[in-house]
Design a protein around this motif. Structure first.
Motif, PDB file in Angstrom:
ATOM      1  N   PHE A  54       0.841  -1.193   0.000  1.00 48.21           N
ATOM      2  CA  PHE A  54       0.000   0.000   0.000  1.00 48.21           C
ATOM      3  C   PHE A  54       0.877   1.245   0.000  1.00 48.21           C
ATOM      4  O   PHE A  54       1.883   1.313   0.723  1.00 48.21           O
ATOM      5  CB  PHE A  54      -0.905   0.017   1.233  1.00 48.21           C
ATOM      6  CG  PHE A  54      -1.971  -1.041   1.191  1.00 48.21           C
ATOM      7  CD1 PHE A  54      -3.149  -0.831   0.497  1.00 48.21           C
ATOM      8  CD2 PHE A  54      -1.777  -2.255   1.826  1.00 48.21           C
ATOM      9  CE1 PHE A  54      -4.119  -1.813   0.434  1.00 48.21           C
ATOM     10  CE2 PHE A  54      -2.749  -3.243   1.773  1.00 48.21           C
ATOM     11  CZ  PHE A  54      -3.924  -3.028   1.077  1.00 48.21           C
ATOM     12  N   PHE A  55       0.489   2.222  -0.783  1.00 45.42           N
ATOM     13  CA  PHE A  55       1.259   3.452  -0.893  1.00 45.42           C
ATOM     14  C   PHE A  55       0.960   4.366   0.296  1.00 45.42           C
ATOM     15  O   PHE A  55      -0.194   4.691   0.571  1.00 45.42           O
ATOM     16  CB  PHE A  55       0.918   4.190  -2.192  1.00 45.42           C
ATOM     17  CG  PHE A  55       1.112   3.361  -3.426  1.00 45.42           C
ATOM     18  CD1 PHE A  55       2.169   2.455  -3.522  1.00 45.42           C
ATOM     19  CD2 PHE A  55       0.246   3.471  -4.498  1.00 45.42           C
ATOM     20  CE1 PHE A  55       2.352   1.691  -4.660  1.00 45.42           C
ATOM     21  CE2 PHE A  55       0.419   2.711  -5.646  1.00 45.42           C
ATOM     22  CZ  PHE A  55       1.473   1.808  -5.723  1.00 45.42           C
ATOM     23  N   LEU A  56       2.023   4.763   0.994  1.00 40.75           N
ATOM     24  CA  LEU A  56       1.926   5.698   2.118  1.00 40.75           C
ATOM     25  C   LEU A  56       2.858   6.870   1.850  1.00 40.75           C
ATOM     26  O   LEU A  56       3.947   6.692   1.310  1.00 40.75           O
ATOM     27  CB  LEU A  56       2.329   5.023   3.438  1.00 40.75           C
ATOM     28  CG  LEU A  56       1.588   3.731   3.832  1.00 40.75           C
ATOM     29  CD1 LEU A  56       2.137   3.216   5.165  1.00 40.75           C
ATOM     30  CD2 LEU A  56       0.092   3.959   3.929  1.00 40.75           C
ATOM     31  N   SER A  57       2.445   8.045   2.239  1.00 43.32           N
ATOM     32  CA  SER A  57       3.263   9.238   2.020  1.00 43.32           C
ATOM     33  C   SER A  57       4.084   9.568   3.256  1.00 43.32           C
ATOM     34  O   SER A  57       3.638   9.355   4.388  1.00 43.32           O
ATOM     35  CB  SER A  57       2.359  10.431   1.672  1.00 43.32           C
ATOM     36  OG  SER A  57       3.126  11.611   1.548  1.00 43.32           O
ATOM     37  N   GLY A  78       5.568  -9.574 -13.445  1.00 45.32           N
ATOM     38  CA  GLY A  78       4.904 -10.032 -12.226  1.00 45.32           C
ATOM     39  C   GLY A  78       3.931  -9.061 -11.613  1.00 45.32           C
ATOM     40  O   GLY A  78       3.334  -9.360 -10.568  1.00 45.32           O
ATOM     41  N   ILE A  79       3.719  -7.892 -12.205  1.00 49.63           N
ATOM     42  CA  ILE A  79       2.792  -6.905 -11.650  1.00 49.63           C
ATOM     43  C   ILE A  79       1.385  -7.176 -12.191  1.00 49.63           C
ATOM     44  O   ILE A  79       1.183  -7.268 -13.400  1.00 49.63           O
ATOM     45  CB  ILE A  79       3.227  -5.464 -12.006  1.00 49.63           C
ATOM     46  CG1 ILE A  79       4.629  -5.188 -11.447  1.00 49.63           C
ATOM     47  CG2 ILE A  79       2.211  -4.466 -11.474  1.00 49.63           C
ATOM     48  CD1 ILE A  79       4.746  -5.285  -9.941  1.00 49.63           C
ATOM     49  N   HIS A  80       0.426  -7.301 -11.286  1.00 45.92           N
ATOM     50  CA  HIS A  80      -0.952  -7.618 -11.679  1.00 45.92           C
ATOM     51  C   HIS A  80      -1.890  -6.413 -11.599  1.00 45.92           C
ATOM     52  O   HIS A  80      -2.885  -6.368 -12.326  1.00 45.92           O
ATOM     53  CB  HIS A  80      -1.514  -8.730 -10.792  1.00 45.92           C
ATOM     54  CG  HIS A  80      -0.799 -10.027 -10.954  1.00 45.92           C
ATOM     55  ND1 HIS A  80      -1.082 -10.929 -11.953  1.00 45.92           N
ATOM     56  CD2 HIS A  80       0.226 -10.568 -10.246  1.00 45.92           C
ATOM     57  CE1 HIS A  80      -0.280 -11.964 -11.852  1.00 45.92           C
ATOM     58  NE2 HIS A  80       0.526 -11.778 -10.827  1.00 45.92           N
ATOM     59  N   ASN A  81      -1.596  -5.491 -10.721  1.00 44.09           N
ATOM     60  CA  ASN A  81      -2.526  -4.379 -10.524  1.00 44.09           C
ATOM     61  C   ASN A  81      -1.788  -3.216  -9.884  1.00 44.09           C
ATOM     62  O   ASN A  81      -1.021  -3.410  -8.939  1.00 44.09           O
ATOM     63  CB  ASN A  81      -3.682  -4.836  -9.622  1.00 44.09           C
ATOM     64  CG  ASN A  81      -4.831  -3.848  -9.555  1.00 44.09           C
ATOM     65  OD1 ASN A  81      -4.677  -2.684  -9.920  1.00 44.09           O
ATOM     66  ND2 ASN A  81      -5.973  -4.302  -9.099  1.00 44.09           N
ATOM     67  N   TYR A 106      -2.261   1.079  -4.153  1.00 43.95           N
ATOM     68  CA  TYR A 106      -1.533  -0.171  -3.915  1.00 43.95           C
ATOM     69  C   TYR A 106      -1.015  -0.759  -5.215  1.00 43.95           C
ATOM     70  O   TYR A 106      -1.459  -0.410  -6.316  1.00 43.95           O
ATOM     71  CB  TYR A 106      -2.433  -1.191  -3.221  1.00 43.95           C
ATOM     72  CG  TYR A 106      -3.714  -1.502  -3.962  1.00 43.95           C
ATOM     73  CD1 TYR A 106      -3.757  -2.462  -4.971  1.00 43.95           C
ATOM     74  CD2 TYR A 106      -4.890  -0.818  -3.647  1.00 43.95           C
ATOM     75  CE1 TYR A 106      -4.922  -2.743  -5.656  1.00 43.95           C
ATOM     76  CE2 TYR A 106      -6.067  -1.084  -4.328  1.00 43.95           C
ATOM     77  CZ  TYR A 106      -6.085  -2.048  -5.328  1.00 43.95           C
ATOM     78  OH  TYR A 106      -7.254  -2.311  -6.010  1.00 43.95           O
ATOM     79  N   VAL A 107      -0.060  -1.684  -5.068  1.00 42.05           N
ATOM     80  CA  VAL A 107       0.430  -2.487  -6.179  1.00 42.05           C
ATOM     81  C   VAL A 107       0.384  -3.948  -5.739  1.00 42.05           C
ATOM     82  O   VAL A 107       0.715  -4.282  -4.603  1.00 42.05           O
ATOM     83  CB  VAL A 107       1.869  -2.076  -6.587  1.00 42.05           C
ATOM     84  CG1 VAL A 107       2.833  -2.159  -5.412  1.00 42.05           C
ATOM     85  CG2 VAL A 107       2.364  -2.940  -7.742  1.00 42.05           C
ATOM     86  N   ILE A 108      -0.064  -4.825  -6.636  1.00 46.48           N
ATOM     87  CA  ILE A 108      -0.115  -6.260  -6.382  1.00 46.48           C
ATOM     88  C   ILE A 108       0.845  -6.958  -7.342  1.00 46.48           C
ATOM     89  O   ILE A 108       0.846  -6.672  -8.543  1.00 46.48           O
ATOM     90  CB  ILE A 108      -1.541  -6.814  -6.567  1.00 46.48           C
ATOM     91  CG1 ILE A 108      -2.480  -6.220  -5.506  1.00 46.48           C
ATOM     92  CG2 ILE A 108      -1.549  -8.343  -6.476  1.00 46.48           C
ATOM     93  CD1 ILE A 108      -3.931  -6.656  -5.666  1.00 46.48           C
ATOM     94  N   ALA A 109       1.658  -7.856  -6.786  1.00 46.15           N
ATOM     95  CA  ALA A 109       2.639  -8.588  -7.596  1.00 46.15           C
ATOM     96  C   ALA A 109       2.645 -10.051  -7.184  1.00 46.15           C
ATOM     97  O   ALA A 109       2.191 -10.413  -6.095  1.00 46.15           O
ATOM     98  CB  ALA A 109       4.034  -7.990  -7.422  1.00 46.15           C
ATOM     99  N   SER A 110       3.186 -10.891  -8.037  1.00 43.42           N
ATOM    100  CA  SER A 110       3.347 -12.304  -7.695  1.00 43.42           C
ATOM    101  C   SER A 110       4.712 -12.783  -8.152  1.00 43.42           C
ATOM    102  O   SER A 110       5.409 -12.108  -8.921  1.00 43.42           O
ATOM    103  CB  SER A 110       2.247 -13.152  -8.356  1.00 43.42           C
ATOM    104  OG  SER A 110       2.400 -13.153  -9.753  1.00 43.42           O
ATOM    105  N   GLY A 111       5.103 -13.968  -7.649  1.00 43.50           N
ATOM    106  CA  GLY A 111       6.387 -14.543  -8.024  1.00 43.50           C
ATOM    107  C   GLY A 111       6.418 -16.013  -7.674  1.00 43.50           C
ATOM    108  O   GLY A 111       5.541 -16.519  -6.971  1.00 43.50           O
TER     109      GLY A 111
END
Length: 424
Positions: free
Chosen positions: A334-337, A357-360, A383-388
Motif C-alpha cells: 500500500f502506498f503511504l506518504s 509479475g505486476i498484476h494491478n 496499492y500495487v499487487i505482484a506475484s512470483g
C-alpha cells in the motif's frame, strides 16, 4: 422462486462491490441495504437492488425487509463490513438463515470482550487492561507496563491505535478516543480503551474458514507494519515464509482462539505475533481479511474466498471439501506518504504496470484530496499487487515497484517518494 441474498452495508474497497456482482452469478438477486449509497464507488454499476434505511437500527432493518421484500424468498444475509457483523448475525438468527451466533460476533467486535474470553480459556495473548477513565490508568500500568499499545475496543483499520511510552501519552490517547462519540459509520462507540503489552515481534495474519462444523486453515499472511507510534499495515505477502513447526504452532493457537469465541460460520482473519515464548493473539476479525488479502489468496491458490463467503451465507459452501495448496506467492504494498499535502497526481504508474509479475496498480487518492503521513488504514493512497515463484522474488518486485512511483503534491510541485518497504 426468486432467491434474495441480502447485504447489510459493505466495506468501501473493491471486495464489497465485487461481492454484489458475484452473487448474481449464483442465480440469486442481491439486495443492498444502506444508509448512504453515495459512500460506495461503483454501486450503481453492480445492478443490484438498493434499499435505503437506517442500517444502524435493527428494528428499522427488520421493518424494511418485511415491508419491501418477500421474506420467504430470503436465502442468506451477509456483510463485508466489520461494523455490521453483529447486526447481520442477529438478522440471520431472526430469519433462520446461516450465520454466526450474535454473542460470538459481539465478542469479536469488542476487543476487550475478546481479551476476557481468551483469558478465561487460557489462550496466549498480550497482557492487557480495560480502562474507562484516567483514574484506572495506574492500575493498568501495574498490570501491563510500558511501553504499551492503546486502542479503542471497537474500531477498525488501526484507527486511534498508538504506542505510548509514558502515562501522560496514555492519558492523551484516552482523551482522543473518548472524545469520538461515533465511529465512521455513525454508530455509538464504546466508552473504553484497551491497554495492551507491546510485543515488538513479527506480525502475521491467519486466514481460516469454518463451515459444517469444520474449520480449515487457508494459510498465513506475512505483514509489514509502518513505524511506531502508529500501526498501519502496508505490505502483505501470502503465504508467509515460516518453518513448518512455527506455522503449525500459529494455526493451533488460532484454532483454539476461534473455538473460545464461538465461531461457527464463514471466514476469519486473526492477527498474531510470534514471540520468543510462542504465538500470541492480537485480535480476531470474524470476517474476510481486508487489505486485498483474499485477492492474494486467489492469486496464490486459486481459491476464491469471497465466493465461499457468499455460499456460506446461503448454506451452500464447499470449501471444507477443497485441498488448499499454494501455486505461487502473491503480495500487495500500500502506498503511504512521508509528506503532508494535497494530492495532485502519481508518477510512474504506467512504467510499473509493464514490469514483470505486476498484476494491478491502483491509486485511490483523489486529486485535490488531503494527503497525510499515515496514522491508520484510511490514509493509504493506493496499492500495487505482484506475484512470483518465491517469497523473495515477490518481495523484490513489490519493492522495485514502490521505488518507481512518486507523488506530486500541490504545495511542493515536485515528486515526493513513497514510504519504502522495510528490508527483509
Amino acid at each position: 422462486m426468486n432467491r434474495l441474498l441480502l447485504f447489510v452495508e459493505s466495506n468501501t474497497t473493491g471486495t464489497g462491490m465485487l461481492a454484489l456482482k458475484k452473487a448474481q452469478a449464483y442465480g440469486v438477486t442481491p439486495v443492498f441495504l444502506t444508509n448512504k449509497p453515495e459512500r460506495y464507488l461503483g454501486l450503481a454499476e453492480t445492478g443490484c437492488q438498493v434499499l435505503m434505511c437506517d442500517t444502524n437500527s435493527l428494528e428499522e432493518l427488520r421493518q424494511t425487509i418485511e415491508t419491501r421484500l418477500a421474506v420467504n424468498q430470503l436465502c442468506g444475509i451477509m456483510t463485508t463490513s466489520e461494523f455490521y457483523l453483529v447486526t447481520t448475525a442477529k438478522l440471520a438468527e431472526l430469519y433462520g438463515l446461516p450465520g454466526n451466533p450474535p454473542e460470538a460476533m459481539e465478542i469479536c467486535r469488542n476487543k476487550a470482550k475478546t481479551r476476557q474470553r481468551l483469558s478465561e480459556e487460557g489462550v496466549e495473548q498480550p497482557r492487557f487492561a480495560i480502562v474507562q477513565d484516567p483514574a484506572q490508568i495506574p492500575a493498568a500500568m501495574a498490570a501491563v507496563g510500558l511501553p504499551c499499545v492503546v486502542k479503542p475496543v471497537d474500531d477498525s483499520g488501526s484507527n486511534d491505535v498508538k504506542l505510548c511510552h509514558t502515562v501522560e501519552q496514555i492519558e492523551q490517547q484516552l482523551a482522543v478516543i473518548l472524545a469520538e462519540k461515533l465511529n465512521t459509520r455513525g454508530q455509538q462507540r464504546e466508552r473504553a480503551i484497551l491497554i495492551e503489552e507491546y510485543l515488538d515481534d513479527p506480525e502475521f495474519s491467519v486466514e481460516m474458514f469454518t463451515y459444517a462444523g469444520q474449520t480449515i486453515s487457508i494459510g498465513i499472511t506475512q505483514k509489514q507494519i509502518s513505524g511506531t507510534p502508529f500501526f498501519v499495515e502496508h505490505q502483505h505477502i501470502f503465504p508467509a515464509q515460516l518453518s513448518t513447526e512455527t506455522a503449525e504452532q500459529i494455526k493451533d493457537t488460532v484454532l483454539r482462539a476461534l473455538t473460545a469465541v464461538g465461531i461457527q460460520n464463514g471466514a476469519t482473519h486473526t492477527e498474531v505475533k510470534v514471540t520468543s515464548k510462542g504465538c500470541a493473539i492480537i485480535e480476531i476479525n470474524a470476517r474476510l481479511a481486508g487489505g486485498m488479502i483474499p485477492e492474494l489468496i486467489h492469486q496464490a491458490t486459486g481459491i476464491d474466498l469471497l465466493e465461499q463467503q457468499i455460499k456460506a451465507a446461503m448454506g451452500e459452501c464447499t470449501i471444507h471439501k477443497q485441498e488448499v495448496a499454494s501455486k505461487e506467492y502473491a503480495g500487495i504494498h500500500f502506498f503511504l506518504s512521508e509528506q503532508e499535502g494535497t494530492f495532485q497526481r502519481a508518477e510512474g504508474i504506467e512504467r510499473v504496470r509493464n514490469m514483470p509479475g505486476i498484476h494491478n496498480v491502483t491509486i485511490t487518492a483523489r486529486e485535490g484530496g488531503q494527503v497525510h503521513v499515515a496514522q491508520n488504514a484510511y490514509h493509504r493512497l493506493g496499492y500495487v499487487i505482484a506475484s512470483g515463484t518465491t517469497y523473495t522474488e515477490t518481495e523484490k518486485r513489490l519493492t522495485e515497484a514502490v521505488r518507481q512511483i512518486a507523488l506530486v503534491l500541490e504545495e511542493r510541485q515536485e515528486a515526493v517518494p513513497l514510504l519504502q518497504p522495510a528490508p527483509g
